[in-house]
Design an enzyme around this catalytic site. Structure first.
Site, mmCIF file in Angstrom:
data_model
loop_
_atom_site.group_PDB
_atom_site.id
_atom_site.type_symbol
_atom_site.label_atom_id
_atom_site.label_comp_id
_atom_site.label_asym_id
_atom_site.label_seq_id
_atom_site.Cartn_x
_atom_site.Cartn_y
_atom_site.Cartn_z
ATOM 1 N N SER A 190 23.180 -15.534 -8.008
ATOM 2 C CA SER A 190 24.168 -16.604 -7.903
ATOM 3 C C SER A 190 25.312 -16.491 -8.907
ATOM 4 O O SER A 190 26.424 -16.904 -8.617
ATOM 5 C CB SER A 190 23.487 -17.958 -8.054
ATOM 6 O OG SER A 190 22.836 -18.049 -9.302
ATOM 7 N N HIS A 218 22.640 -17.318 -1.447
ATOM 8 C CA HIS A 218 24.029 -16.840 -1.372
ATOM 9 C C HIS A 218 24.231 -15.748 -0.331
ATOM 10 O O HIS A 218 25.275 -15.102 -0.307
ATOM 11 C CB HIS A 218 24.488 -16.357 -2.750
ATOM 12 C CG HIS A 218 24.553 -17.483 -3.740
ATOM 13 N ND1 HIS A 218 25.653 -18.319 -3.849
ATOM 14 C CD2 HIS A 218 23.633 -17.953 -4.611
ATOM 15 C CE1 HIS A 218 25.401 -19.233 -4.765
ATOM 16 N NE2 HIS A 218 24.183 -19.036 -5.239
ATOM 17 N N LYS A 249 25.419 -23.810 1.041
ATOM 18 C CA LYS A 249 26.423 -22.835 0.631
ATOM 19 C C LYS A 249 27.213 -22.390 1.864
ATOM 20 O O LYS A 249 27.995 -23.174 2.364
ATOM 21 C CB LYS A 249 25.741 -21.744 -0.176
ATOM 22 C CG LYS A 249 25.415 -22.356 -1.540
ATOM 23 C CD LYS A 249 24.327 -21.787 -2.332
ATOM 24 C CE LYS A 249 24.147 -22.666 -3.576
ATOM 25 N NZ LYS A 249 22.966 -22.357 -4.332
HETATM 26 C C1 LIG Z 1 22.244 -23.092 -5.281
HETATM 27 C C2 LIG Z 1 20.980 -22.350 -5.366
HETATM 28 C C3 LIG Z 1 19.758 -22.977 -5.103
HETATM 29 C C4 LIG Z 1 19.650 -24.466 -4.928
HETATM 30 O O1 LIG Z 1 20.172 -24.901 -3.738
HETATM 31 P P1 LIG Z 1 20.708 -26.404 -3.598
HETATM 32 O O2 LIG Z 1 20.713 -26.617 -2.143
HETATM 33 O O3 LIG Z 1 22.051 -26.420 -4.205
HETATM 34 O O4 LIG Z 1 19.737 -27.281 -4.308
HETATM 35 C C5 LIG Z 1 18.628 -22.197 -5.066
HETATM 36 N N1 LIG Z 1 18.671 -20.883 -5.316
HETATM 37 C C6 LIG Z 1 19.816 -20.255 -5.614
HETATM 38 C C7 LIG Z 1 19.815 -18.787 -5.871
HETATM 39 C C8 LIG Z 1 21.003 -20.970 -5.655
HETATM 40 O O5 LIG Z 1 22.130 -20.361 -5.988
#
Ligand SMILES: *Cc1c(COP(=O)(O)O)cnc(C)c1O
Length: 418
Positions: A190, A218, A249
């Site tokens: 991330s 991602h 995302k």
């Molecule tokens: C953003 C993210 C999460 C968490 O997801 P949310 O829906 O924002 O709670 C989990 N794992 C990774 C690698 C992330 O970047």
């Protein structure tokens, strides 16, 4: 001041002194390339909305229809007051999209990791994870009580050393059942945008027989022939027991999910505490996510993804032409090369903050990411691109970036970050 407030103020002062103080900024617009932040118009390079779906009419209309039909709130946990059509339809679409038997939606990606790892592992088990794994995986590992082993970032040899040690210890280990080993990594990291060596990790399964969980937060929606993620791009999907993704995302809504075999989903329904003891996702967020999954699988979704990669390529080529120092060469090359997350490594926390401030003054929002999100001394500007950016947006950003001094990411330190 009373002692409580005094103590908290002292603690906050240490954050400030270390350049690690965080503050919320007021966003007066939808999430999109052009935002209004603290009353100022800015070009936004901060969000994970890679396909520009968060503010897309297709998702907004689906959300509105779901609100009309099912209301604003889900009422309670799905085990208490029932699953609504948007939840069931979303899960069936997710299973179909990922090519798995079943899927389960959670209210966030964070809750997905917490509930799933806790459902699969207990104190007699071992979790092995990448050094730079997301906070939700670290927290889940601590909460479930399993023995925690960490391998150096993307270092398959180190992972194998750890697996060998676990295997040697395993015979005769006491307990009501044989102990489990779960290896967890992200497919796209991330804060670095680089890729896990999935093919090599999957190969280790034959020798060490662990379970593999892959967080595709991602990667979901942008990589692979069907946009299923990096497991698909690397052709290892069949070797992953637990596919995790977020709906927040590239999918443009909110929530998280697990895709896999039906018994896995049934186990989660029975044991994942963040699923059982938390109110179901709102009908609107489930319906928006469903609309996004369908959109991504359509020809328009293909076009949108192509546009994202055009912007990424434009930035990559231009940065190389201008000899900008952060143009990285340490990324694991193999199944995929294109990164929508581009870290501009600044090193020092104060320097990252000043860099972000300089860009802000010129009308660009590129957030500074500091400890504890990344290691100390590995502060960076985290720049993300979206299909909704235009070529001119990227061109303007390049001009602004040219004044910034950065350093090579290869020297990034590996001190703990959680
Ligand atoms: C953003 C993210 C999460 C968490 O997801 P949310 O829906 O924002 O709670 C989990 N794992 C990774 C690698 C992330 O970047």
């Amino acid at each position: 001041m009373n002692p409580f407030l005094e103590e908290l103020s002292r603690e906050l002062a240490t954050f400030r002194a270390a350049g690690l103080y965080r503050e919320l900024r007021h966003l007066g617009s939808p999430q999109s390339p052009r935002i209004e932040m603290n009353g100022r118009p800015l070009l936004n390079f901060s969000s994970n909305d890679y396909l520009g779906l968060a503010n897309d009419p297709v998702l907004k209309e689906a959300a509105c229809r779901a609100i009309e039909r099912f209301g604003a709130g889900a009422g309670a946990s799905r085990l208490v007051c029932g699953s609504m059509a948007p939840h069931a339809e979303l899960e069936s679409a997710l299973a179909d999209f990922k090519g798995t038997e079943a899927a389960l939606a959670f209210s966030s990606g964070y809750a997905t990791a917490l509930g799933t790892i806790g459902a699969l592992l207990g104190p007699s088990d071992t979790i092995v994870m990448d050094k730079r794994a997301h906070a939700c995986i670290i927290d889940a590992a601590q909460l479930c009580g399993a023995k925690l082993r960490i391998f150096r970032h993307n270092d398959v040899n180190h992972l194998e050393d750890i697996l060998r040690q676990i295997q040697q210890r395993a015979p005769g280990s006491p307990g009501p059942r044989h102990s489990r080993t779960l290896v967890v990594t992200e497919s796209v990291f991330s804060m670095d945008g680089d890729f896990a060596p999935l093919t090599a990790i999957a190969e280790l399964k034959q020798r060490y027989g662990f379970w593999l969980m892959l967080d595709e937060a991602h990667a979901t929606g942008i990589y692979g022939p069907h946009r299923r993620g990096m497991a698909e791009a690397c052709n290892v999907a069949g070797q992953i027991e637990v596919h995790m993704g977020t709906l927040s995302k590239a999918i443009g809504s909110s929530g998280g999910f697990i895709a896999g075999a039906r018994p896995l989903v049934s186990l989660l329904v029975n044991r994942a505490r963040s699923f059982i003891y938390s109110t179901a996702p709102t009908p609107a967020s489930a319906a928006a996510a469903l609309a996004a999954i369908r959109f991504i699988q359509s020809p328009s979704g293909d076009d949108r993804c192509q546009r994202l990669w055009q912007r990424v390529e434009q930035l990559r080529v231009e940065m190389a032409n201008r000899r900008m120092t952060w143009a990285r060469n340490d990324t694991i090359r193999g199944c995929e090369e294109r990164q929508a997350i581009i870290p501009l490594i600044m090193g020092d926390e104060g320097k990252a903050m000043r860099g972000a401030e300089t860009l802000l003054c010129q009308g660009f929002f590129v957030p500074a990411i500091r400890y504890p999100t990344v290691a100390r001394g590995a502060a960076r500007l985290r720049l993300t691109l979206s299909a909704a950016h235009t070529a001119d947006d990227v061109g303007a950003l390049l001009e602004a970036l040219e004044g910034l001094e950065t350093r090579n990411p290869n020297v990034q330190s590996e001190t703990p970050h959680a």
